[in-house]
Design a protein around this motif. Structure first.
Motif: not given
Ligand SMILES: Cc1cc2nc3c(=O)[nH]c(=O)nc-3n(C[C@H](O)[C@H](O)[C@H](O)COP(=O)(O)OP(=O)(O)OC[C@H]3O[C@@H](n4cnc5c(N)ncnc54)[C@H](O)[C@@H]3O)c2cc1C
Length: 383
Positions: A27-51
């Motif tokens: 049983s897990v509670a995932l607590i997030e202060r803002n579900l519409n959050n847009a974390k400031p970030c470049g958003g570049a991710i490697p292929l290995g992560l995607i796979e």
């Protein structure tokens, strides 16, 4: 409310941890202060992560195969990735997807700000301020702190402070004819005028480009650096969105304690030199969750095993990239040499292979000797 694990923070680290734990039936509670959050970030991710993390195609807005690095004197080295790509995501969509996946695995997603957490005799007591239902108490046997660079969890539970932070800013520009050239191009600027100790970037997204810069001088004027970068890029259009945040540039001295673990930025797990954090956030979330499951069935003694495994697997990368930043990002002469060495095809291959799959494969001795010789040559001449 009672649960096995309270995960504080619903970014990539927390959502990944919550997904792993909920899939295993906790049983897990995932607590997030803002579900519409847009974390400031470049958003570049490697292929290995995607796979590895099954990121669906529609979340990856661009699969970029071209990259250019630019030196202070304006020398540009263009490269293309023959065996992969850099994925571009928008954090408001990416994080939402990860959180919803955790919820569909059974985690309870709670929109609330964690105000306080303290250890009790049989676990942890959390006070949260829920957006819709007011203050609530949660009792959890385990806590995962995934609440980012300014982690309140770490502070409340007395983890050693993380002093090493950089600040980064980014602006979004809608595509216009002058920006079309960035459709399949990541551009990295090594130039003291736009970043005295880090780098500046242009990342393409589906309907905009993200332009940003970072520095470890958190008291300096990041806005001035960004303005200079826009000037040098000769951008005629105005941004429609601006975002900025701190980046931890060094792992905390300790990121597990009792039945609490820190993951992602909360643990300080961003690599120096490239400021990459999403991959390590998700890996640490997954590793902490899997270790916790083993602790529960007596296959591991404590959560400290997570920290030990993470350090063993990834710290050679952290150390290598910290050295690279120290060696080349200190002044324009060094930056000039750094860009010059990027022209070497073997350097490009090693860089892409290690970025895409985070595997450090030693190059043959003759390649190492050639790269060392070129390095010394460029460092001696300053270009
Ligand atoms: C401008 C910029 C550009 C970047 N570009 C890249 C990039 O291109 N590629 C890359 O890999 N990395 C990049 N990074 C780093 C990357 O953004 C982070 O490493 C990554 O977001 C870490 O994920 P996380 O889940 O640990 O933390 P976060 O993404 O920061 O998530 C923490 C979450 O916790 C929530 N939270 C915080 N406090 C509380 C609280 N008290 N109660 C409840 N919830 C709380 C927050 O709302 C947030 O959703 C960049 C960073 C910056 C600032």
């Amino acid at each position: 409310m009672k649960c096995d694990v309270a995960v504080i923070g619903g970014g990539p680290a927390g959502a990944t941890a919550a997904n792993e734990l909920a899939k295993a039936g906790l049983s897990v509670a995932l607590i997030e202060r803002n579900l519409n959050n847009a974390k400031p970030c470049g958003g570049a991710i490697p292929l290995g992560l995607i796979e590895e993390f099954d990121i669906p195609a529609d979340i990856v807005e661009r699969k970029v195969t071209q990259m250019a690095v630019r030196s202070p004197k304006g020398r540009v080295i263009s490269m293309s990735m023959p065996n992969g790509y850099v994925g571009m995501v928008r954090r408001e969509r990416f994080d939402k997807f990860l959180r919803e996946r955790a919820a569909s695995s059974g985690a309870e997603l709670i929109e609330a700000k964690m105000r306080a957490v303290k250890q009790t005799t049989d676990g942890y007591q959390l006070s949260i301020d829920a957006t819709h239902s007011g203050a609530t108490e949660i009792h959890a046997t385990y806590v995962v702190g995934a609440d980012g660079a300014n982690s309140k969890t770490a502070h409340e539970l007395g983890f050693p402070a993380n002093e090493f932070k950089a600040v980064a800013i980014q602006q979004r520009f809608r595509y216009s004819p002058e920006l079309e050239r960035y459709h399949n191009l990541v551009e990295i600027w090594f130039d003291g005028e736009v970043s005295p100790d880090f780098y500046a970037w242009v990342f393409p997204k589906a309907d905009h480009i993200a332009v940003g810069t970072g520095t470890e001088d958190v008291n300096g004027n990041i806005k001035k650096l960004q303005a200079r970068f826009r000037e040098k890029l000769d951008l005629k259009v105005e941004p429609y969105y601006e975002e900025a945040a701190k980046i931890p540039m060094h792992p905390r001295k300790m990121f597990t304690q009792g039945n609490a673990a820190l993951v992602g930025d909360a643990a300080g797990l961003v690599t120096a030199s490239n400021g990459e954090g999403i991959f390590f956030a998700m890996q640490s979330g997954k590793m902490a969750a899997r270790t916790l499951l083993k602790v529960m069935v007596g296959k591991e003694k404590s959560l400290a095993a997570y920290e030990k495994h993470f350090r063993r697997q990834y710290f050679p990368i952290y150390t290598g990239l910290a050295f690279l930043q120290w060696a080349y990002y200190r002044n324009d002469r060094l930056r000039e040499s750094f860009v010059a060495i990027c022209e070497d095809k073997h350097v490009q291959q090693i860089t892409f292979d290690s970025y895409l799959y985070k595997k450090m494969v030693p190059a043959p001795l003759w390649v190492q000797a050639k790269i060392t010789a070129k390095n010394l040559y460029h460092l001696a001449l300053g270009h």
